[in-house]
Write a protein that holds these residues in place. Structure first.
Motif, PDB file in Angstrom:
ATOM      1  N   UNK A 127     -63.990  16.873 -20.902  1.00  0.00           N
ATOM      2  CA  UNK A 127     -64.669  16.961 -22.188  1.00  0.00           C
ATOM      3  C   UNK A 127     -65.418  18.293 -22.302  1.00  0.00           C
ATOM      4  N   UNK A 128     -66.741  18.286 -22.391  1.00  0.00           N
ATOM      5  CA  UNK A 128     -67.477  19.544 -22.476  1.00  0.00           C
ATOM      6  C   UNK A 128     -67.116  20.480 -21.331  1.00  0.00           C
ATOM      7  N   UNK A 129     -66.971  19.942 -20.130  1.00  0.00           N
ATOM      8  CA  UNK A 129     -66.612  20.766 -18.980  1.00  0.00           C
ATOM      9  C   UNK A 129     -65.247  21.404 -19.131  1.00  0.00           C
ATOM     10  N   UNK A 130     -64.303  20.665 -19.729  1.00  0.00           N
ATOM     11  CA  UNK A 130     -62.998  21.242 -19.988  1.00  0.00           C
ATOM     12  C   UNK A 130     -63.049  22.335 -21.038  1.00  0.00           C
ATOM     13  N   UNK A 131     -63.869  22.128 -22.085  1.00  0.00           N
ATOM     14  CA  UNK A 131     -64.064  23.186 -23.080  1.00  0.00           C
ATOM     15  C   UNK A 131     -64.512  24.482 -22.411  1.00  0.00           C
ATOM     16  N   UNK A 132     -65.465  24.359 -21.485  1.00  0.00           N
ATOM     17  CA  UNK A 132     -65.995  25.535 -20.806  1.00  0.00           C
ATOM     18  C   UNK A 132     -64.950  26.172 -19.893  1.00  0.00           C
ATOM     19  N   UNK A 133     -64.156  25.351 -19.213  1.00  0.00           N
ATOM     20  CA  UNK A 133     -63.126  25.892 -18.323  1.00  0.00           C
ATOM     21  C   UNK A 133     -62.118  26.726 -19.100  1.00  0.00           C
ATOM     22  N   UNK A 134     -61.732  26.259 -20.285  1.00  0.00           N
ATOM     23  CA  UNK A 134     -60.782  27.007 -21.106  1.00  0.00           C
ATOM     24  C   UNK A 134     -61.411  28.309 -21.590  1.00  0.00           C
ATOM     25  N   UNK A 135     -62.665  28.264 -22.027  1.00  0.00           N
ATOM     26  CA  UNK A 135     -63.351  29.487 -22.442  1.00  0.00           C
ATOM     27  C   UNK A 135     -63.490  30.458 -21.277  1.00  0.00           C
ATOM     28  N   UNK A 136     -63.763  29.940 -20.087  1.00  0.00           N
ATOM     29  CA  UNK A 136     -63.918  30.792 -18.908  1.00  0.00           C
ATOM     30  C   UNK A 136     -62.625  31.526 -18.574  1.00  0.00           C
ATOM     31  N   UNK A 137     -61.483  30.887 -18.784  1.00  0.00           N
ATOM     32  CA  UNK A 137     -60.206  31.532 -18.511  1.00  0.00           C
ATOM     33  C   UNK A 137     -59.978  32.753 -19.391  1.00  0.00           C
ATOM     34  N   UNK A 138     -60.602  32.770 -20.566  1.00  0.00           N
ATOM     35  CA  UNK A 138     -60.524  33.955 -21.412  1.00  0.00           C
ATOM     36  C   UNK A 138     -61.550  35.004 -21.056  1.00  0.00           C
ATOM     37  N   UNK A 139     -62.704  34.572 -20.565  1.00  0.00           N
ATOM     38  CA  UNK A 139     -63.798  35.500 -20.275  1.00  0.00           C
ATOM     39  C   UNK A 139     -63.642  36.195 -18.931  1.00  0.00           C
ATOM     40  N   UNK A 140     -63.216  35.461 -17.911  1.00  0.00           N
ATOM     41  CA  UNK A 140     -63.186  35.978 -16.542  1.00  0.00           C
ATOM     42  C   UNK A 140     -61.746  35.926 -16.035  1.00  0.00           C
ATOM     43  N   UNK A 141     -61.141  37.091 -15.866  1.00  0.00           N
ATOM     44  CA  UNK A 141     -59.727  37.146 -15.515  1.00  0.00           C
ATOM     45  C   UNK A 141     -59.450  36.777 -14.067  1.00  0.00           C
ATOM     46  N   UNK A 142     -60.474  36.501 -13.281  1.00  0.00           N
ATOM     47  CA  UNK A 142     -60.233  35.918 -11.966  1.00  0.00           C
ATOM     48  C   UNK A 142     -59.683  34.505 -12.099  1.00  0.00           C
ATOM     49  N   UNK A 143     -59.987  33.853 -13.207  1.00  0.00           N
ATOM     50  CA  UNK A 143     -59.557  32.473 -13.433  1.00  0.00           C
ATOM     51  C   UNK A 143     -58.127  32.498 -13.959  1.00  0.00           C
ATOM     52  N   UNK A 144     -57.168  32.281 -13.069  1.00  0.00           N
ATOM     53  CA  UNK A 144     -55.755  32.392 -13.410  1.00  0.00           C
ATOM     54  C   UNK A 144     -55.180  31.080 -13.941  1.00  0.00           C
ATOM     55  N   UNK A 145     -55.875  29.967 -13.651  1.00  0.00           N
ATOM     56  CA  UNK A 145     -55.417  28.660 -14.130  1.00  0.00           C
ATOM     57  C   UNK A 145     -56.631  27.858 -14.583  1.00  0.00           C
ATOM     58  N   UNK A 146     -56.453  27.088 -15.649  1.00  0.00           N
ATOM     59  CA  UNK A 146     -57.512  26.201 -16.132  1.00  0.00           C
ATOM     60  C   UNK A 146     -56.884  24.870 -16.522  1.00  0.00           C
ATOM     61  N   UNK A 147     -57.685  23.815 -16.439  1.00  0.00           N
ATOM     62  CA  UNK A 147     -57.202  22.482 -16.799  1.00  0.00           C
ATOM     63  C   UNK A 147     -58.338  21.705 -17.440  1.00  0.00           C
ATOM     64  N   UNK A 148     -58.005  20.904 -18.439  1.00  0.00           N
ATOM     65  CA  UNK A 148     -59.051  20.241 -19.224  1.00  0.00           C
ATOM     66  C   UNK A 148     -58.621  18.841 -19.614  1.00  0.00           C
ATOM     67  N   UNK A 149     -59.495  17.880 -19.354  1.00  0.00           N
ATOM     68  CA  UNK A 149     -59.268  16.482 -19.736  1.00  0.00           C
ATOM     69  C   UNK A 149     -60.092  16.176 -20.982  1.00  0.00           C
ATOM     70  N   UNK A 150     -59.449  15.631 -22.012  1.00  0.00           N
ATOM     71  CA  UNK A 150     -60.155  15.218 -23.233  1.00  0.00           C
ATOM     72  C   UNK A 150     -61.018  16.349 -23.784  1.00  0.00           C
ATOM     73  N   UNK A 151     -60.450  17.540 -23.833  1.00  0.00           N
ATOM     74  CA  UNK A 151     -61.199  18.733 -24.226  1.00  0.00           C
ATOM     75  C   UNK A 151     -60.417  19.504 -25.291  1.00  0.00           C
ATOM     76  N   UNK A 152     -61.014  20.604 -25.748  1.00  0.00           N
ATOM     77  CA  UNK A 152     -60.424  21.355 -26.848  1.00  0.00           C
ATOM     78  C   UNK A 152     -60.631  22.850 -26.666  1.00  0.00           C
ATOM     79  N   UNK A 153     -59.874  23.613 -27.447  1.00  0.00           N
ATOM     80  CA  UNK A 153     -60.069  25.057 -27.518  1.00  0.00           C
ATOM     81  C   UNK A 153     -60.688  25.461 -28.850  1.00  0.00           C
ATOM     82  N   UNK A 154     -61.104  24.484 -29.621  1.00  0.00           N
ATOM     83  CA  UNK A 154     -61.702  24.727 -30.939  1.00  0.00           C
ATOM     84  C   UNK A 154     -63.078  24.067 -30.977  1.00  0.00           C
ATOM     85  N   UNK A 155     -64.116  24.872 -30.832  1.00  0.00           N
ATOM     86  CA  UNK A 155     -65.465  24.328 -30.761  1.00  0.00           C
ATOM     87  C   UNK A 155     -65.938  23.715 -32.075  1.00  0.00           C
ATOM     88  N   UNK A 156     -65.210  23.941 -33.179  1.00  0.00           N
ATOM     89  CA  UNK A 156     -65.605  23.296 -34.429  1.00  0.00           C
ATOM     90  C   UNK A 156     -65.150  21.837 -34.486  1.00  0.00           C
TER      91      UNK A 156
END
Length: 269
Positions: A127-156
C-alpha cells in the motif's frame, strides 16, 4: 554506529532521525544487494518482518524503516493516524509519501557504508509502502527493481473509496504548497522521465480494490511503454480477481510474488 538487537536476526539503529531495522543473510552482508521493504499506512518495521525474512533468505540485506509519524516516530495510534491522513488525503499523504521516499535514499547510503552492502538495491512494500518503493525507483537509480502490493503510481488515486465502505468515495481535500511540492517532484505518473533508465517494477493489485484502484498502475505501465517503447515488459501489473484492498495487502502469496520479483537477476523483466 550504535545498534540494538531485537531478536536473533533483527537489528535496529538510528540513521539520523530515522529508525531502521535490518536482517542480514546467512552468508553475511559483504557485497549483498540491499532490499528495502516498506510498511503500509499506520504500519512499522515490525509489520515488515515476514517479508524481510524472506528477502534475507534469498541472500539480500533486508532493510526497513519507520516512516515519519509511524512506529518509533509516532505519537498516536495507527488507527488515529490513518483516520487523520485519509480525512485530508492530499495535504497529509503527499508529504508522507515524499518524505519517506527521500529518507529511503539516505537509508540506502547508510546501508552501503555501514553494512558493507553491494552497489545495487531493490525496494518493495505494501500500500503506502509500495507507493514509496515505486517512487524510489524513479528517484534513486541504484534501485533496479521495485515491487508493490495493493499500491499505485498515481498519488491522486482517482476513484478512491473508504476502506470500510467501498461505495463511499473519499474526498481528497486540497494540497497546500508544501504537499504540492512533494507531489510535483515525486509522483510517478507525472514524472515519467524519471523512469527513462527502465527499472523493473511489479504491481500486485486486487481487482476489487476501490481504495487503491489498479487503474493507477495500469496507466503508469501504458504511459512508460508509450514514452519508452524499449522498456516494454519491464513493468508487470497483475490484477487478482476477487481481492479488495485489505485482502490484497494481507495476502502472503502476493508478498511472496513480490519477493520473488525482487530476487530476480538484473536484466530479467
Amino acid at each position: 554506529m550504535t545498534t540494538k538487537q531485537e531478536s536473533e536476526d533483527v537489528r535496529h539503529a538510528w540513521v539520523d532521525d530515522v529508525p531502521v531495522a535490518w536482517i542480514e543473510p546467512a552468508a553475511g552482508s559483504a557485497g549483498a544487494t540491499m532490499a528495502l521493504w516498506l510498511p503500509h499506512l499506520g504500519g512499522s518495521t515490525r509489520a515488515c518482518l515476514p517479508a524481510m525474512r524472506e528477502l534475507a533468505g534469498r541472500g539480500m540485506i533486508a532493510v526497513s524503516l519507520d516512516p515519519w509519524r509511524h512506529g518509533r516516530r509516532g505519537d498516536e495510534g495507527a488507527a488515529r493516524l490513518t483516520e487523520r491522513v485519509l480525512g485530508d488525503f492530499r495535504q497529509q499523504m503527499w508529504p508522507l509519501l515524499g518524505r519517506t521516499t527521500v529518507e529511503c535514499v539516505r537509508v540506502l547510503d547508510w546501508a552501503a557504508a555501514e553494512l558493507d552492502a553491494g552497489p545495487g538495491a531493490v525496494a518493495g512494500g505494501v500500500s503506502m509502502g509500495g507507493d514509496c518503493a515505486v517512487a524510489l525507483a524513479g528517484l534513486d537509480h541504484r534501485v533496479r527493481r521495485a515491487a508493490a502490493v495493493a499500491a499505485t503510481a498515481d498519488w491522486t488515486r482517482p476513484g478512491m473509496c473508504a476502506l470500510d465502505d467501498p461505495a463511499r468515495l473519499l474526498p481528497q481535500g486540497h494540497a497546500g504548497r508544501h504537499a504540492q511540492w512533494w507531489f510535483d517532484r515525486l509522483n510517478p505518473l507525472t514524472n515519467i522521465g524519471a523512469y527513462a533508465h527502465g527499472p523493473a517494477i511489479a504491481f500486485e493489485c486486487g481487482a476489487d480494490d476501490s481504495h487503491v484502484p489498479p487503474q493507477g498502475a495500469l496507466r503508469f505501465r501504458e504511459t512508460v511503454e508509450h514514452v519508452y517503447p524499449r522498456h516494454a515488459g519491464r513493468i508487470r501489473v497483475t490484477v487478482h480477481p476477487g481481492l479488495g484492498h485489505l485482502d490484497a495487502a494481507r495476502d502472503p502469496e502476493l508478498t511472496r510474488r513480490c519477493v520473488a520479483w525482487l530476487a530476480q537477476p538484473d536484466g530479467q523483466p
